[in-house]
Design a protein around this motif. Structure first.
Motif, PDB file in Angstrom:
ATOM      1  N   VAL A  62      -7.445  63.302 -29.892  1.00 55.76           N
ATOM      2  CA  VAL A  62      -6.261  62.842 -30.164  1.00 55.76           C
ATOM      3  C   VAL A  62      -6.404  61.245 -30.180  1.00 55.76           C
ATOM      4  N   THR A  63      -6.333  60.681 -31.490  1.00 56.55           N
ATOM      5  CA  THR A  63      -6.644  59.133 -31.370  1.00 56.55           C
ATOM      6  C   THR A  63      -5.430  58.435 -31.597  1.00 56.55           C
ATOM      7  N   GLN A  64      -5.390  57.261 -31.240  1.00 57.33           N
ATOM      8  CA  GLN A  64      -4.459  56.320 -31.451  1.00 57.33           C
ATOM      9  C   GLN A  64      -4.839  55.463 -32.424  1.00 57.33           C
ATOM     10  N   ASN A  65      -6.254  55.664 -32.959  1.00 57.76           N
ATOM     11  CA  ASN A  65      -6.577  54.720 -34.114  1.00 57.76           C
ATOM     12  C   ASN A  65      -6.180  55.060 -35.260  1.00 57.76           C
ATOM     13  N   VAL A  66      -6.471  54.386 -36.433  1.00 61.64           N
ATOM     14  CA  VAL A  66      -5.826  54.686 -37.598  1.00 61.64           C
ATOM     15  C   VAL A  66      -7.124  54.380 -38.767  1.00 61.64           C
ATOM     16  N   ASP A  67      -8.291  54.402 -38.078  1.00 61.88           N
ATOM     17  CA  ASP A  67      -9.433  54.090 -38.962  1.00 61.88           C
ATOM     18  C   ASP A  67     -10.013  55.095 -39.590  1.00 61.88           C
ATOM     19  N   GLY A  68     -10.041  56.391 -39.246  1.00 59.29           N
ATOM     20  CA  GLY A  68     -10.495  57.399 -39.701  1.00 59.29           C
ATOM     21  C   GLY A  68     -12.139  57.585 -39.493  1.00 59.29           C
ATOM     22  N   LEU A  69     -12.573  56.861 -38.576  1.00 58.88           N
ATOM     23  CA  LEU A  69     -13.991  57.022 -38.113  1.00 58.88           C
ATOM     24  C   LEU A  69     -14.607  58.207 -37.384  1.00 58.88           C
ATOM     25  N   HIS A  70     -13.462  58.876 -36.831  1.00 57.10           N
ATOM     26  CA  HIS A  70     -13.813  60.277 -36.133  1.00 57.10           C
ATOM     27  C   HIS A  70     -14.457  61.024 -37.311  1.00 57.10           C
ATOM     28  N   GLU A  71     -13.518  61.155 -38.348  1.00 61.44           N
ATOM     29  CA  GLU A  71     -13.782  62.080 -39.239  1.00 61.44           C
ATOM     30  C   GLU A  71     -15.097  61.479 -40.047  1.00 61.44           C
ATOM     31  N   ALA A  72     -15.231  60.348 -40.380  1.00 59.02           N
ATOM     32  CA  ALA A  72     -16.581  59.732 -40.948  1.00 59.02           C
ATOM     33  C   ALA A  72     -17.807  60.269 -40.202  1.00 59.02           C
ATOM     34  N   ALA A  73     -17.628  60.490 -38.820  1.00 58.48           N
ATOM     35  CA  ALA A  73     -18.790  60.928 -37.863  1.00 58.48           C
ATOM     36  C   ALA A  73     -19.025  62.498 -38.005  1.00 58.48           C
ATOM     37  N   GLY A  74     -17.947  62.967 -38.571  1.00 59.95           N
ATOM     38  CA  GLY A  74     -18.221  64.628 -38.571  1.00 59.95           C
ATOM     39  C   GLY A  74     -17.152  65.350 -37.758  1.00 59.95           C
ATOM     40  N   ALA A  75     -16.287  64.669 -37.291  1.00 57.12           N
ATOM     41  CA  ALA A  75     -15.409  65.414 -36.395  1.00 57.12           C
ATOM     42  C   ALA A  75     -14.374  65.982 -37.192  1.00 57.12           C
ATOM     43  N   HIS A  76     -13.697  67.052 -36.745  1.00 55.94           N
ATOM     44  CA  HIS A  76     -12.678  67.757 -37.662  1.00 55.94           C
ATOM     45  C   HIS A  76     -11.320  68.179 -36.998  1.00 55.94           C
ATOM     46  N   ARG A  77     -11.328  68.214 -35.698  1.00 60.31           N
ATOM     47  CA  ARG A  77     -10.065  68.688 -35.129  1.00 60.31           C
ATOM     48  C   ARG A  77      -9.553  67.066 -34.517  1.00 60.31           C
TER      49      ARG A  77
ATOM     50  N   TYR B 280       3.198  60.696 -34.227  1.00 60.15           N
ATOM     51  CA  TYR B 280       2.889  62.018 -34.790  1.00 60.15           C
ATOM     52  C   TYR B 280       2.496  62.803 -33.912  1.00 60.15           C
ATOM     53  N   HIS B 281       2.619  64.186 -34.330  1.00 64.62           N
ATOM     54  CA  HIS B 281       1.946  65.454 -33.719  1.00 64.62           C
ATOM     55  C   HIS B 281       2.389  65.539 -31.990  1.00 64.62           C
TER      56      HIS B 281
ATOM     57  N   HIS C 106      -4.176  62.126 -35.585  1.00 67.49           N
ATOM     58  CA  HIS C 106      -3.873  60.833 -35.593  1.00 67.49           C
ATOM     59  C   HIS C 106      -2.318  60.927 -35.168  1.00 67.49           C
ATOM     60  N   MET C 107      -2.417  60.488 -33.702  1.00 72.34           N
ATOM     61  CA  MET C 107      -0.912  60.315 -33.282  1.00 72.34           C
ATOM     62  C   MET C 107      -0.163  58.859 -33.788  1.00 72.34           C
ATOM     63  N   HIS C 108      -0.908  57.883 -34.557  1.00 69.74           N
ATOM     64  CA  HIS C 108      -0.291  56.669 -34.988  1.00 69.74           C
ATOM     65  C   HIS C 108      -0.613  56.570 -36.487  1.00 69.74           C
ATOM     66  N   GLY C 109      -0.892  57.825 -37.117  1.00 71.13           N
ATOM     67  CA  GLY C 109      -0.862  57.833 -38.719  1.00 71.13           C
ATOM     68  C   GLY C 109      -2.480  57.128 -39.157  1.00 71.13           C
ATOM     69  N   THR C 110      -2.538  56.870 -40.352  1.00 67.39           N
ATOM     70  CA  THR C 110      -4.142  56.260 -40.795  1.00 67.39           C
ATOM     71  C   THR C 110      -3.547  55.374 -41.830  1.00 67.39           C
ATOM     72  N   LEU C 111      -4.515  54.437 -41.843  1.00 65.75           N
ATOM     73  CA  LEU C 111      -4.578  53.325 -42.885  1.00 65.75           C
ATOM     74  C   LEU C 111      -4.957  54.033 -44.383  1.00 65.75           C
ATOM     75  N   SER C 112      -5.402  55.017 -44.371  1.00 65.59           N
ATOM     76  CA  SER C 112      -5.769  55.645 -45.607  1.00 65.59           C
ATOM     77  C   SER C 112      -4.658  56.119 -46.227  1.00 65.59           C
ATOM     78  N   GLY C 113      -3.622  56.274 -45.581  1.00 65.52           N
ATOM     79  CA  GLY C 113      -2.298  57.039 -45.989  1.00 65.52           C
ATOM     80  C   GLY C 113      -1.296  56.144 -46.485  1.00 65.52           C
ATOM     81  N   ALA C 114      -0.187  56.373 -47.444  1.00 62.59           N
ATOM     82  CA  ALA C 114       0.884  55.642 -47.756  1.00 62.59           C
ATOM     83  C   ALA C 114       2.169  56.905 -47.707  1.00 62.59           C
ATOM     84  N   LEU C 115       3.165  56.260 -47.119  1.00 63.98           N
ATOM     85  CA  LEU C 115       4.346  56.926 -46.926  1.00 63.98           C
ATOM     86  C   LEU C 115       5.609  56.412 -47.859  1.00 63.98           C
TER      87      LEU C 115
END
Length: 232
Positions: free
Chosen positions: A86-101, A153-154, A104-113
């Motif tokens: 569970v991350t407060q970060n919005v940077d996507g680095l967990h996924e970039a490192a290979g994590a899948h589960r 979120y979540h 993103h409780m605070h959303g993501t910088l890569s997203g638009a709403l």
């Protein structure tokens, strides 16, 4: 099977060049939080908020995961039980490192709403008040991040994971932002072992049964190494 629930904050990404709220000289130090990270701030000056988040988005796109992100991705891959990040970060680095589960409780910088129809899409590198929603065409696009005063979120899913956790680990958090700061108490109520991995003691360090301090790129891989044998 032992379930591990991990909360990560800005401290885990600091060594990847992404500053925290409290860093001097970073993007956050140039603005008041109420001007760039609240719904009221966006209403007052959407151009300023878009410029701020476009700069953060471009900064995050250039960042690379560090050893702490890689260690958690390895833990998720190799642990025989369940691992949820569970991350407060919005940077996507967990996924970039290979994590899948990753939640993103605070959303993501890569997203638009779209504030008008709630449609979500991948954000372009730069957004402005004239950015239109691809679904409804309204000029009501905003970053898909959770601002102060908004609900993370979540939360229902996160609380379920905390109830099921055998081990709860907090990494790189200040313990000052709620509801995340209350997660350790939620996990303790269910009998989980609680561990803090941080650069220095947080505001809530006394709530943890184990505490290890130092740079995330050191203490997180060391903790994972204690749980998992050396990779082949």
């Amino acid at each position: 099977m032992t379930k591990i629930v991990i909360l990560t904050g800005a401290g885990i990404s600091a060594e990847s060049g992404l500053g925290t709220f409290r860093d001097e000289g970073g993007l956050w130090s140039q603005h008041k939080i109420e001007n760039v990270a609240t719904p009221d701030g966006f209403s007052r000056d959407p151009g300023l908020v878009h410029r701020f988040y476009s700069a953060r988005r471009q900064q995050a796109a250039q960042a690379v995961p560090n050893a702490a992100h890689a260690a958690l991705a390895r833990l998720e891959r190799d642990w025989p039980g369940d691992v949820v990040i569970v991350t407060q970060n919005v940077d996507g680095l967990h996924e970039a490192a290979g994590a899948h589960r990753v939640l993103h409780m605070h959303g993501t910088l890569s997203g638009a709403l779209c504030a008008n129809c709630q449609h979500r899409w991948t954000a372009p590198p730069e957004m402005t008040p004239d950015t239109t929603c691809p679904a409804c065409g309204a000029r009501t696009a905003r970053p898909d991040v959770v601002w102060f005063g908004e609900l993370p979120y979540h939360m229902d899913e996160i609380l379920t994971h905390l109830e099921e956790a055998d081990i709860f680990v907090s990494i790189g958090t200040s313990g000052q932002v709620y509801p995340a700061a209350s997660f350790v108490q939620e996990a303790r109520m269910q009998g989980a072992e609680t561990i803090e991995l941080n650069l220095e003691p947080s505001e809530i360090s006394d709530a943890f049964t184990q505490r290890h301090y130092g740079p995330a790129s050191e203490v997180v891989p060391q903790w994972v190494a204690r749980l998992l044998p050396d990779p082949a």
